[in-house]
Design a protein around this motif. Structure first.
Motif, PDB file in Angstrom:
ATOM      1  N   ILE A 129       6.672  -1.452   7.004  1.00 31.78           N
ATOM      2  CA  ILE A 129       5.805  -0.271   7.087  1.00 31.78           C
ATOM      3  C   ILE A 129       5.643   0.098   8.558  1.00 31.78           C
ATOM      4  N   LEU A 139       4.116   5.018   3.582  1.00 35.04           N
ATOM      5  CA  LEU A 139       2.748   4.508   3.529  1.00 35.04           C
ATOM      6  C   LEU A 139       2.040   4.552   4.880  1.00 35.04           C
ATOM      7  N   GLN A 160      -0.944   6.767   5.550  1.00 33.09           N
ATOM      8  CA  GLN A 160      -2.137   6.527   4.742  1.00 33.09           C
ATOM      9  C   GLN A 160      -3.014   5.405   5.290  1.00 33.09           C
ATOM     10  N   ARG A 174      -6.748   3.033   1.869  1.00 33.65           N
ATOM     11  CA  ARG A 174      -5.658   3.979   2.102  1.00 33.65           C
ATOM     12  C   ARG A 174      -6.200   5.396   2.066  1.00 33.65           C
ATOM     13  N   GLU A 209      -5.701   7.973   0.457  1.00 32.12           N
ATOM     14  CA  GLU A 209      -5.053   8.423  -0.764  1.00 32.12           C
ATOM     15  C   GLU A 209      -5.319   9.900  -1.018  1.00 32.12           C
ATOM     16  N   SER A 245       9.096   0.900  -6.146  1.00 32.99           N
ATOM     17  CA  SER A 245       8.004   1.183  -5.215  1.00 32.99           C
ATOM     18  C   SER A 245       8.567   1.366  -3.816  1.00 32.99           C
TER      19      SER A 245
END
Length: 278
Positions: free
Chosen positions: A99, A105, A108, A151, A153, A205
């Motif tokens: 990451i 991601l 976030q 996160r 989101e 994922s």
């Protein structure tokens, strides 16, 4: 001409966990619509007050807390050891999960400074401590953690900026038993919280690649992966394993028959699924 719910009415019905907001009904006049809204709101407020009274006089613990206790009891009863790790995470830990600035991601993540963030997942910490536990303990090594993750989101009824994760992992799973173990561990979790009618579905994922999701209808409740995995070497791990992560708020929402995950999460506006401005 027909009249649907107004945006204000839909927002209020969503806050009160009404099924009516998802039915998208159309009414012959504005008065008929507004009368229907008022009737629905009155019923929902009454039900909310009754639920709050039950919490006060009988339950005394929100469903989210009950779910956590049920999971701890079920997993420790199956030889899993509970661990606790820090909420503040180093940027280098995320980098080991691939990451970085180019990862989907990364945007976030809640950053505290250039080197630290609030953890968006439990996996890096579990990897970190597992490299020592598999050295110190005989395999299989079974551990789990339940804790807050953070996160940025997207808004919606199934996402939260702060949510509670359960991650469980078994290190040293016999390779030929990995798929079977995922099914067994998913069943332990779902039985513990009293949810039936779920299915396992192969998907992918942004972190683990191929995964097996635990689904009820169109809602993902958990996601499982297995190793050896390309991430393992970054943590000094080489043995076979299986792991599953669940969002406790989603489990609590399904258990209570709710429609809005925010209502069962950590909140100043809701308590045990009930909007407090009723």
């Amino acid at each position: 001409m027909s009249f649907p719910w107004t945006d204000v009415q839909k927002k209020r019905l969503s806050e009160l966990n009404s099924d009516a907001v998802y039915a998208e009904p159309y009414f012959s006049t504005e008065k008929v619509r507004d009368d229907a809204f008022k009737k629905e709101e009155v019923c929902l407020v009454k039900a909310g007050k009754q639920k709050l009274n039950t919490l006060r006089t009988e339950k005394r613990r929100p469903t989210l807390c009950e779910v956590e206790s049920q999971l701890v009891s079920a997993l420790t009863g199956q030889s899993f050891v509970q661990v606790t790790t820090p909420i503040i995470m180093a940027k280098s830990m995320l980098a080991k999960m691939t990451i970085d600035e180019q990862h989907a991601l990364f945007s976030q993540v809640f950053w505290l400074d250039e080197k630290r963030c609030l953890r968006p997942m439990l996996a890096p910490n579990l990897y970190y401590i597992s490299k020592d536990l598999v050295r110190l303990w005989e395999k299989p090594v079974r551990i789990f953690e339940i804790g807050s993750c953070f996160r940025k989101e997207s808004q919606g009824n199934n996402h939260l900026n702060e949510f509670t994760m359960l991650n469980l992992v078994e290190w040293g799973t016999p390779e030929e038993q990995r798929h079977e173990r995922i099914g067994e561990f998913a069943d332990i979790v779902m039985r513990a919280v009293g949810i039936s009618g779920y299915r396992l579905e192969l998907t992918s994922s942004v972190v683990y690649g191929d995964t097996i999701d635990v689904m009820q209808g169109d809602l993902e409740l958990g996601s499982a992966a297995m190793g050896p995995h390309f991430l393992d070497g970054k943590w000094g791990m080489s043995c076979t394993w299986v792991g599953i992560g669940f969002g406790l708020e989603r489990l609590a929402m399904v258990k209570d028959g709710g429609r809005n995950v925010r209502s069962v999460g950590k909140s100043l506006s809701y308590l045990d699924g009930v909007r407090l401005n009723i």
